[in-house]
Design an enzyme around this catalytic site. Structure first.
Site, mmCIF file in Angstrom:
data_model
loop_
_atom_site.group_PDB
_atom_site.id
_atom_site.type_symbol
_atom_site.label_atom_id
_atom_site.label_comp_id
_atom_site.label_asym_id
_atom_site.label_seq_id
_atom_site.Cartn_x
_atom_site.Cartn_y
_atom_site.Cartn_z
ATOM 1 N N SER A 173 1.532 -1.365 -0.242
ATOM 2 C CA SER A 173 0.202 -0.438 0.205
ATOM 3 C C SER A 173 0.783 0.959 -0.121
ATOM 4 C CB SER A 173 -0.834 0.347 0.801
ATOM 5 O OG SER A 173 -2.003 0.862 0.879
ATOM 6 N N HIS B 216 -8.576 1.055 -0.466
ATOM 7 C CA HIS B 216 -8.526 0.287 -2.070
ATOM 8 C C HIS B 216 -9.497 -1.040 -2.284
ATOM 9 C CE1 HIS B 216 -4.530 0.732 -1.010
ATOM 10 N NE2 HIS B 216 -4.562 0.311 0.315
#
Length: 324
Positions: A97, A200
């Site tokens: 991430s 996400h």
């Protein structure tokens, strides 16, 4: 072959930057990085409590700054500027991430200042998107992959992180996360995560658009051929700076596939993984998925010698490996 990895949000701990301030030049670097980051990195990395640094707009810049500082401490010129001098070590670079932004700085795709400017925009936009609707995330550990994904979909949730063969992170409305916990898939545990939103997933579309508008102000360079980036987008291996920037913008509202990154490590014959501060999350996944791979966590300056030894031993693709 060596892989150097950077953790994502949630890895931060109160005071975790304190030991690094004992090294010459670190305080000055953090003061310089604070301007593009838009936060007081020293205060938040040494004094702020867990609730304060859980804030997305604080946690993400802290993590990127910490990874750059740790990598920069490994060699005379540092990895952070893309010029790591310790054995001129080749490596795969990756991050989970927001850790992808750290990896881009290590690869020389983004300067440290641009990496922190990017993460400042990213973190604020994600925090704003999360505040628009009550959403959250939960790790689903164990179970059969197909059954886990079916259960996530049945509850109107999305698989935001594919972390390993035994762990998928579900994301979506708070009530749906609670319902999944009450009706977990067979042989699986649902563990709520202390995060502010459904990262996400489609809930971050607004943040993605903000980042897409900011990205053209950056001038990414290409990574060196012997230090490619492994993307969260299916484990794609790349050296193109522009391709990286496109993917990291899309990543905000798309799943993180860390399992695919580890599969790429396996395919490329990675024998050792060094995780940058605050380390432990990604080496923990590798310990289960990439058995026999040598692992070192670079959490404090006390770990620098072990990290340098790992680099010297495995950068040339030494097949001998051991867990550390």
């Amino acid at each position: 072959m060596l892989a150097i990895v950077s953790p994502g949000q949630g890895a931060q701990k109160p005071g975790f930057l304190s030991p690094w301030l004992e090294l010459p030049g670190v305080r000055e670097s953090l003061l310089a990085y604070a301007e593009p980051a838009g936060i007081d990195l020293i205060a938040h990395g040494t004094q702020s409590d867990a609730d304060t640094i859980r804030d997305t707009a604080i946690a993400q810049p802290l993590l990127v700054a910490a990874g750059i500082i740790a990598a920069d401490s490994l060699g005379a010129d540092g990895y952070a500027a893309g010029s790591f001098t310790a054995s001129e070590a080749p490596a795969l670079l990756s991050g989970h991430s927001v850790g992808e932004v750290t990896a881009a700085a290590l690869a020389g795709v983004l300067s440290p200042a641009d990496a922190l400017a990017l993460v400042a925009v990213r973190s604020r936009a994600m925090a704003e998107a999360a505040a628009a609707e009550p959403t959250s995330m939960a790790a689903v550990v164990g179970g059969v992959r197909e059954e886990v994904l079916a259960a996530i979909e049945a509850h109107g949730l999305s698989p935001a992180n594919i972390n390993s063969s035994g762990q998928v992170v579900a994301a979506g409305p708070v009530a749906a996360i609670a319902a999944l916990g009450e009706n977990a898939p067979a042989r699986a545990r649902v563990i709520p995560l202390q995060v502010a939103g459904a990262f996400h997933t489609r809930y971050m579309a607004g943040a993605r658009d903000v980042l897409a508008a900011f990205a053209p102000s950056l001038a990414p360079a290409d990574a060196r051929q012997d230090r490619p980036l492994v993307s969260n987008a299916g484990g794609e291996e790349l050296t193109s700076g522009s391709r990286f920037l496109d993917l990291v913008v899309q990543q905000v509202a798309s799943p993180v596939d860390w399992e695919a990154c580890m599969a790429r490590f396996r395919e490329r014959g990675v024998t050792a993984i060094l995780e940058l501060a605050p380390a432990g999350t990604l080496t923990g996944l590798a310990k289960r998925e990439l058995k026999g791979t040598a692992l070192v966590n670079l959490n404090t300056p006390d770990d620098l010698d072990a990290a340098r030894s790992l680099i010297a031993e495995h950068a040339a693709g030494d097949p001998t490996s051991e867990e550390r």
